[in-house]
Write a protein that holds these residues in place. Structure first.
Motif, short mmCIF file in Angstrom:
data_model
loop_
_atom_site.label_atom_id
_atom_site.label_comp_id
_atom_site.label_asym_id
_atom_site.label_seq_id
_atom_site.Cartn_x
_atom_site.Cartn_y
_atom_site.Cartn_z
N GLU A 57 -4.19 -2.35 -7.48
CA GLU A 57 -3.99 -0.93 -7.11
C GLU A 57 -5.06 -0.50 -6.12
O GLU A 57 -4.77 0.22 -5.15
N LEU A 58 -6.29 -0.95 -6.33
CA LEU A 58 -7.39 -0.61 -5.42
C LEU A 58 -7.13 -1.19 -4.03
O LEU A 58 -7.34 -0.50 -3.02
N ALA A 59 -6.68 -2.44 -3.97
CA ALA A 59 -6.39 -3.07 -2.68
C ALA A 59 -5.28 -2.30 -1.94
O ALA A 59 -5.36 -2.11 -0.72
N ALA A 60 -4.25 -1.86 -2.67
CA ALA A 60 -3.14 -1.12 -2.06
C ALA A 60 -3.62 0.22 -1.51
O ALA A 60 -3.30 0.60 -0.37
N ALA A 119 4.90 2.98 5.66
CA ALA A 119 3.64 2.24 5.47
C ALA A 119 3.87 0.80 5.04
O ALA A 119 3.24 -0.13 5.56
N ALA A 120 4.77 0.58 4.08
CA ALA A 120 4.99 -0.78 3.55
C ALA A 120 5.44 -1.76 4.63
O ALA A 120 4.83 -2.83 4.79
N PRO A 121 6.51 -1.47 5.39
CA PRO A 121 6.91 -2.42 6.44
C PRO A 121 5.86 -2.59 7.54
O PRO A 121 5.73 -3.68 8.10
N ILE A 122 5.12 -1.52 7.84
CA ILE A 122 4.06 -1.62 8.85
C ILE A 122 2.98 -2.59 8.39
O ILE A 122 2.53 -3.47 9.16
N MET A 136 3.12 -1.91 -2.93
CA MET A 136 2.42 -0.93 -3.76
C MET A 136 1.78 0.17 -2.90
O MET A 136 1.78 1.34 -3.26
N ALA A 137 1.26 -0.23 -1.74
CA ALA A 137 0.66 0.75 -0.81
C ALA A 137 1.71 1.76 -0.35
O ALA A 137 1.42 2.95 -0.16
N SER A 145 1.34 5.97 -0.09
CA SER A 145 1.18 6.56 1.25
C SER A 145 1.75 7.97 1.41
O SER A 145 1.16 8.78 2.13
N PRO A 146 2.89 8.34 0.76
CA PRO A 146 3.37 9.72 0.94
C PRO A 146 2.39 10.78 0.49
O PRO A 146 2.39 11.91 1.02
#
Length: 487
Positions: free
Chosen positions: A66-69, A133-136, A149-150, A154-155
Motif C-alpha cells: 500500500e505504501l509503494a502504491a 493513473a494505473a495505465p500510465i 492499487m495506485a 489517485s482519485p
C-alpha cells in the motif's frame, strides 16, 4: 608631522570601524527581515509536505505494498501537477512582491484572482492524469499489482490538487505583503488536525487507507477556508478590494510569466521523481521504491527549510526591486544563502548520526531500512546541494528570470544528469546508486550555473525590467492607481 600622520591613521581606523559596524547593522537588519518572511514560509511547505509524509507513515504501518502504491501516485503524478501549480503561483508571486514594493497595492488583489484562474485551469487540465493513473504507471514500467492499487488511491489526489491551487495562490498573496501570522497559524493547525484525524480514522476506527485519505483532504481544506475568510473579511484592506473584471484584462501577460515559472519549477520537481520510474523496474521493486521514497521524504523535509528561504528571497528581492534598491536585493540573497547553507550542514550532521534509525519512522521493514542506510551517503550530498539551490531559484523568481532558468534546468537535468544516471545505472550496472549519482550531478551543474547568474546580475537592468513588468497596461489602470495611491 608625526602628529598629523597619527591623526590620519586614527581617522582611517575609525572610518574602517564605522564602515564595518554599518555593514553588520545592514546584515542584521536584513536577517531580521528575512526571518519575518522565511519563518512562516518554512512552516507552510513543512506543513503541506508534512501532511503527505504523515499520510505515508500511517499507510506504511498498514502494509508495504500500500505504501509503494501511494508513493507512486505522489512521486510520479502528483509531484508533476504540484510542480506546475507551485511554479505558476510563484510566477504570479513575483508580480505581487514587485507591486507591493512599488506601492501599487491595488494590483495585488488582481494578481491573486489571476493566480487562482490560471492555477485552477491548469489543475483541471491535469485531472486525467489521476483518472488514468494505473495505465500510465504501467506504461512507465511499474509493477502491475502496485500500479493497479495506485489507481485506487489517485482519485483522492484530485481534490487535494484543487485545494493546493487555491492555497498556494493565497499564500503568495499574503507572503508578498509579509502578512505571515495567518499563513503560519493555519499551516500548523492543518498539520495537527491531520495527525489526529489520521489516527482516529485509520487506527481507532479502522478505516485504513481510506481514513488516511479523508484526513488528507480535510487537512488541506482548513487553510483554504481560513485564508479566504481572512482576506475577504478585512485582513487585507489595502490590497483586496473585491472581485473585479480587471483580472481578465491583462491575463495573457500574467499567464506567460506563470507558465515560464511553472515550467522552471516543474522541471525541478519531476527531476527527482524520475528516480522512481527509472528504478521501479529493477530487482525487488517494492523494496527499491519504498527505500527511495523514504530517502526522498527525508530530503523533502530538509528541503522545506530551503524552500522557505527561496520564498523569502523571492519576496525580499521582488520587494527591493519594486523599491528600486538593487544593493538591498543583492544583500538579501547573500544572507539567505549563508543562513540556509549553515542550517543544511547541521541537518547533514544530524542525519549522519541517526541514519540507522531514520528509516524506521516510515517503515517497520528491516530490508527497506537497510536499503535506506546504503543510500545515505548520496542523500547527504543531495541535502547539501538542496540547501543552496532552491535559494538561488528564489533569486530567479524575485527578478522574473524564470524563463531563462527553465532552459538551465532543461539542460542541466535532462541533457546531463538524466543520461548520466541511465548510463551509470544500466550500462555500468550500478543500479539505484548509479541512477542517483547521475541525478545529483545534474543538480550540481544547475546550482553552479545559478551561482554564476547571481554573481553576474545587472541590478540596474533588473530594476528597469521590474518597473516595466508591473507598469499599468492601460491609461485607465494608471488613473485608478493615482486616485487610490496618491503617494
Amino acid at each position: 608631522m608625526e602628529g598629523d600622520m597619527y591623526e590620519n591613521l586614527l581617522e582611517v581606523d575609525e572610518g574602517k570601524t564605522e564602515s564595518l559596524s554599518s555593514a553588520w547593522d545592514k546584515i542584521w537588519s536584513e536577517t531580521k527581515q528575512m526571518w519575518i518572511v522565511a519563518g512562516p514560509a518554512i512552516l507552510v511547505p513543512f506543513s503541506t509536505f508534512g501532511i503527505i509524509v504523515i499520510s505515508q507513515a500511517f499507510i506504511g504501518q498498514i502494509d508495504s505494498t500500500e505504501l509503494a502504491a501511494y508513493s507512486l501516485v505522489y512521486t510520479v503524478i502528483f509531484r508533476f501537477v504540484l510542480g506546475l501549480q507551485f511554479g505558476m503561483v510563484t510566477g504570479v508571486g513575483t508580480l505581487c512582491g514587485q507591486a507591493f514594493g512599488a506601492k501599487l497595492y491595488h494590483k495585488l488583489g488582481v494578481y491573486l484572482q489571476q493566480s487562482c484562474i490560471i492555477s485552477l485551469g491548469v489543475t483541471a487540465l491535469m485531472t486525467p492524469l489521476f483518472v488514468f493513473a494505473a495505465p500510465i504507471l504501467k506504461a512507465l514500467g511499474q509493477d502491475h499489482n502496485i500500479a493497479d492499487m495506485a489507481g485506487k488511491y489517485s482519485p483522492w489526489f484530485v481534490a487535494v490538487a484543487f485545494l493546493y491551487a487555491v492555497m498556494y495562490s493565497c499564500n503568495a498573496f499574503l507572503q508578498s505583503q509579509s502578512k505571515n501570522f495567518v499563513v503560519s497559524f493555519y499551516a500548523v493547525l492543518s498539520l495537527v488536525v491531520h495527525v489526529f484525524l489520521s489516527w482516529l480514522l485509520s487506527v481507532k476506527l479502522r478505516y485504513g487507507v481510506i481514513g488516511v485519505m479523508v484526513s488528507t483532504v480535510m487537512a488541506f481544506l482548513i487553510p483554504n477556508i481560513g485564508q479566504i475568510v481572512y482576506i475577504m473579511r478585512g485582513g487585507c484592506q489595502e490590497t483586496w478590494r473585491g472581485f473585479t473584471a480587471s483580472a481578465f484584462k491583462d491575463l495573457g501577460r500574467t499567464t506567460r510569466l506563470a507558465i515560464s515559472s511553472g515550467v522552471m519549477i516543474c522541471l525541478e520537481f519531476c527531476y527527482s521523481t524520475i528516480l522512481i520510474p527509472l528504478t521501479g523496474n529493477m530487482g525487488n521493486a517494492e523494496v527499491t521504491i519504498d527505500a527511495l521514497s523514504i530517502c526522498l521524504n527525508i530530503s523533502g523535509w530538509a528541503m522545506m527549510i530551503s524552500v522557505g528561504f527561496m520564498a523569502s528571497t523571492s519576496v525580499r528581492v521582488s520587494n527591493e526591486l519594486g523599491r528600486r534598491d538593487g544593493k538591498a536585493a543583492k544583500l538579501s540573497i547573500m544572507v539567505a544563502v549563508g543562513t540556509s547553507f549553515s542550517i543544511g550542514l547541521v541537518v547533514c550532521v544530524f542525519f549522519v548520526v541517526f541514519r540507522e534509525n531514520a528509516a524506521y519512522l516510515f517503515t517497520n521493514n528491516e530490508e527497506v531500512a537497510k536499503a535506506v542506510a546504503r543510500l545515505s551517503p548520496l542523500l547527504v550530498l543531495l541535502l547539501l546541494l538542496n540547501s543552496v539551490q532552491p535559494v538561488l531559484s528564489g533569486f530567479a523568481n524575485g527578478t522574473g528570470q524564470q524563463g531563462i532558468v527553465a532552459y538551465v534546468n532543461l539542460a542541466s537535468y535532462y541533457l546531463i544528469g538524466l543520461p548520466l544516471g541511465i548510463l551509470l545505472g544500466y550500462v555500468f550496472n550500478l543500479e539505484v546508486e548509479g541512477v542517483w549519482i547521475g541525478i545529483i550531478s545534474g543538480t550540481a551543474v544547475q546550482t553552479a550555473i545559478l551561482v554564476l547568474m547571481t554573481c553576474m546580475a545587472d541590478w540596474n537592468k533588473q530594476i528597469s525590467l521590474a518597473q516595466k513588468r508591473i507598469s499599468p497596461p492601460s491609461a485607465e489602470d494608471e488613473t485608478t492607481h493615482h486616485s487610490t495611491n496618491p503617494h
